[in-house]
Design a protein around this motif. Structure first.
Motif, PDB file in Angstrom:
ATOM      1  N   ALA A 125      16.764  31.171  21.760  1.00  0.00           N
ATOM      2  CA  ALA A 125      16.978  32.400  22.536  1.00  0.00           C
ATOM      3  C   ALA A 125      18.078  33.218  21.884  1.00  0.00           C
ATOM      4  CB  ALA A 125      17.356  32.062  23.979  1.00  0.00           C
ATOM      5  N   LYS A 160      16.080  34.433  29.597  1.00  0.00           N
ATOM      6  CA  LYS A 160      15.738  33.583  28.451  1.00  0.00           C
ATOM      7  C   LYS A 160      16.154  32.132  28.703  1.00  0.00           C
ATOM      8  CE  LYS A 160      18.135  36.225  25.700  1.00  0.00           C
ATOM      9  NZ  LYS A 160      18.474  37.290  26.674  1.00  0.00           N
ATOM     10  N   LEU A 192      12.698  33.415  21.921  1.00  0.00           N
ATOM     11  CA  LEU A 192      12.811  34.256  23.111  1.00  0.00           C
ATOM     12  C   LEU A 192      13.817  35.363  22.819  1.00  0.00           C
ATOM     13  CD1 LEU A 192      13.042  31.433  25.810  1.00  0.00           C
ATOM     14  CD2 LEU A 192      11.009  32.676  25.086  1.00  0.00           C
TER      15      LEU A 192
END
Length: 655
Positions: free
Chosen positions: A348, A249, A241
């Motif tokens: 993320a 995220k 992400l």
């Protein structure tokens, strides 16, 4: 009847609070307190109990030995001499100070002498008694003994430190699975199961339709794997992400934890990095071991750039062997050398440009989901989610609020809703009104309003002309964002501001760049026209203008002499190596063209302000009088602007 998959993900905690075999985590602390009390008692006894009086050789020879009051002398371990006084002499006045030291016995020893060297003591004693008959001389008795007091004074502190170390490491290890003192080598990931799943669901996520669809597909794969495997599809190994801060995220990961019916391991990338060598790699191995034991499962690593930074030559001087060993172990686990069927890794980051290429390749992170700042429609959906728990009035218009916040992330919108509720509570209102949201937006964009800041009349006039210069110049430049408010009330670090509504666009043309530069120079040009002098108030404007001009010439290829050439380095290697990607001759041309571009824009702005000097003066006087001028008043002074965009502002030009 439970299915096989449900049986795999339903597991018991071996250390329940009321279980029979639950380890007593308070036991090390209890022993620590017991030993501490014993040590205090021991110290009191040794410090305030019976202790012989310590004297020097000179005092001993003058006051005791010369009076023939010594009964015997014992030398202990060749370091201390114990002096015993004759019993019939203890009642003498010179020995009255010994009464407080001898409550139960007068046997002694009564005095102590610290020996420098035994030979020296023997020599002095022999010289002091050389005139006495041999039978009357005091003989020295040599004794070797073990002093338990000295031994305990060393042992008890060591034992206390040991138990304190056990307690501290036990507290560190309590974050692990079993609370062992050596659990700092184990993974610190937080495990979420069906019984303890997150309360966040996909219904709490708005404005991320494409990203949410990708994530929901992975959750559906874990719930219904046969629907995909019958067609020969394979489960993705990893999903990355990527997006600016505040775009959702981590929120997506929380929704996965709330929706997935499988164990969910979550941790930060920085939790792999420790001061001990090998701990990071060990934690990676332990994390994937746990995930495989509870497969199918999901691992979420937030801020993975903390451990996944690129290993290229540009970072040679910033190398960290421990971090690289951890990254190598993570790459090995993601590559699938071990059997990890059913384990999906979510990660993320907002700094994908610095991640190692080996980490991003297919086979490790097969999918890259990019989250961008929401558009107006998505902002409406986000506002609806965050306004839901508020006690709102009927005058709130979510469409208007979304229009007022171009370029805001989901986190910014959540902050606006919270600030609006705080402002309403501060005013003792029962509901949150539209005006509270307007005040919250201005508070977040411009900073705290400081009406009590002392400003001299002369400075106030300069600030008013400065902001009026921005307003007049931008009003007559067609490619500048809509102006909706001008203020000379200090906010944050700025003394005044002109508020605009930025147009949501993906591209910026050369004419738009030039008009924006002219509008930014309006404040300084107005000062020079009116006062024939300039101030330091245009610092922020000049900084922004210089950066825009350099971007036009060196990055976007918008200069005719330099041509359609870009020296932009997306990898960041040139900045790290402090090397310019062009020659000195080209650097001189860039500097000259940037200076010419800004000077031409300044002359153009000055010409616009001279043509509309009456409007500049009227607006300045109104600003000095009212401090804030809204759009309807601007139209009365400057005329109607040919702009069909809605009225509002989140962008401002600071003084």
């Amino acid at each position: 009847m439970k299915t096989d998959q449900q049986k795999r993900i339903t597991f018991k905690n071996p250390y329940k609070k009321n279980g029979r075999n639950s380890p007593n985590k308070k036991q090390p602390l209890l022993w620590f307190y017991i030993l501490l009390i014993l040590f205090i008692i021991f110290s009191l006894i040794t410090n305030y109990g019976y202790r012989p009086k310590e004297i020097s050789w000179m005092e001993f020879n003058r006051d005791i030995l010369s009076q023939n009051d010594v009964e015997k002398i014992d030398v202990i371990n060749q370091s201390v001499a114990r002096i015993y006084i004759k019993k019939d002499r203890l009642s003498a006045p010179e020995y009255k100070d010994l009464e407080s030291r001898f409550t139960s016995s007068n046997s002694g020893p009564h005095y102590l002498i610290q020996l420098g060297t035994l030979e020296n003591f023997e020599r002095k004693l022999e010289e002091a008694q050389k005139d006495l008959p041999v039978e009357d001389r005091i003989q020295i008795r040599y004794v070797n003994e073990i002093s338990w007091t000295n031994i305990l004074s060393w042992i008890i502190p060591i034992v206390l430190i040991f138990f304190l170390w056990i307690f501290l490491l036990g507290s560190m290890g309590a974050r692990g699975r079993a609370g062992s003192i050596f659990n700092f080598t184990k993974s610190t990931a937080k495990l979420t199961t069906r019984e303890t799943k997150s309360s966040t669901t996909f219904n709490d996520i708005a404005g991320l339709k494409e990203a949410k669809a990708e994530i929901m597909e992975i959750v559906d794969f874990l719930k219904n794997p046969k629907h995909y495997t019958r067609l020969g599809a394979k489960i993705p190994r990893g999903v990355m992400l990527v997006g600016p801060p505040g775009t959702g995220k981590t929120l997506l990961a929380k929704a996965v934890a709330g929706e997935a019916q499988v164990p969910f391991f979550s941790l930060s990338g920085s939790e792999f990095v420790e001061m001990f060598v090998g701990v990071g790699a060990s934690r990676v191995r332990d994390l994937f071991k746990q995930a495989k034991e509870h497969a199918p499962s999901i691992i979420f690593i937030d801020e993975i750039d903390a451990v996944g930074r690129s290993r290229n030559r540009a970072n040679l001087f910033q190398a960290n062997d421990e971090r690289e060993n951890t990254l190598n172990q993570l790459l090995a686990e993601l590559d699938g050398f071990g059997v990890n069927t059913g384990v999906i890794v979510l990660a993320a980051t907002n700094r994908a440009d610095i991640l190692d290429k080996a980490l991003l390749r297919p086979g490790r992170f097969d999918r890259h989901i990019y989250l961008e700042l929401p558009n107006k429609k998505e902002r409406v959906e986000i506002f609806e989610v965050h306004i839901r728990p508020l006690k709102k009035s009927k005058d709130i218009d979510i469409e208007t609020l979304a229009t007022l916040c171009p370029g805001f992330s989901g986190a910014d919108i959540a902050n606006i809703c919270n600030e609006a509720a705080l402002i309403a509570a501060r005013k003792k209102e029962k509901e949150v009104h539209q005006s509270d949201f307007m005040a919250a937006r201005d508070r977040i964009v411009g900073g705290l309003e400081r009406k009590n800041r002392i400003t001299s009349p002369k400075e106030k006039e300069i600030i008013a002309y400065h902001e009026a210069g921005h307003a007049v110049a931008s009003w007559y430049l067609k490619n500048v964002d809509s102006l909706v408010k001008v203020s000379i009330i200090p906010r944050g670090k700025s003394l005044g501001s002109a508020w605009y509504l930025p147009e949501e666009r993906q591209l910026v043309t050369k004419s738009q760049f030039l008009d924006q530069i002219c509008a930014s120079l309006g404040g300084r040009a107005a000062e020079e026209i009116i006062f024939k002098d300039v101030s330091s108030g245009a610092l922020d404007d000049l900084e922004k203008v210089t950066k825009q001009a350099y971007s036009m010439v060196a990055y976007f290829g918008l200069d005719e002499e330099i041509g359609p050439i870009s020296f932009y380095d997306s990898t960041g290697k040139n900045e790290q190596l402090l090397v310019k990607p062009y020659s000195e001759e080209t650097a001189r041309k860039i500097d000259k063209n940037v200076r010419d571009l800004i000077c031409k824009a300044y002359d153009r702005t000055t010409k616009i302000l001279l043509e509309h000097a009456d409007e500049l003066e009227k607006l300045t006087r109104l600003l000095i009088k009212k401090e804030v001028v809204e759009e309807n008043e601007l139209k009365k002074i400057l005329g109607k602007r040919n702009d069909k965009r809605p009225v509002s502002s989140t962008k401002k030009v600071k003084t």
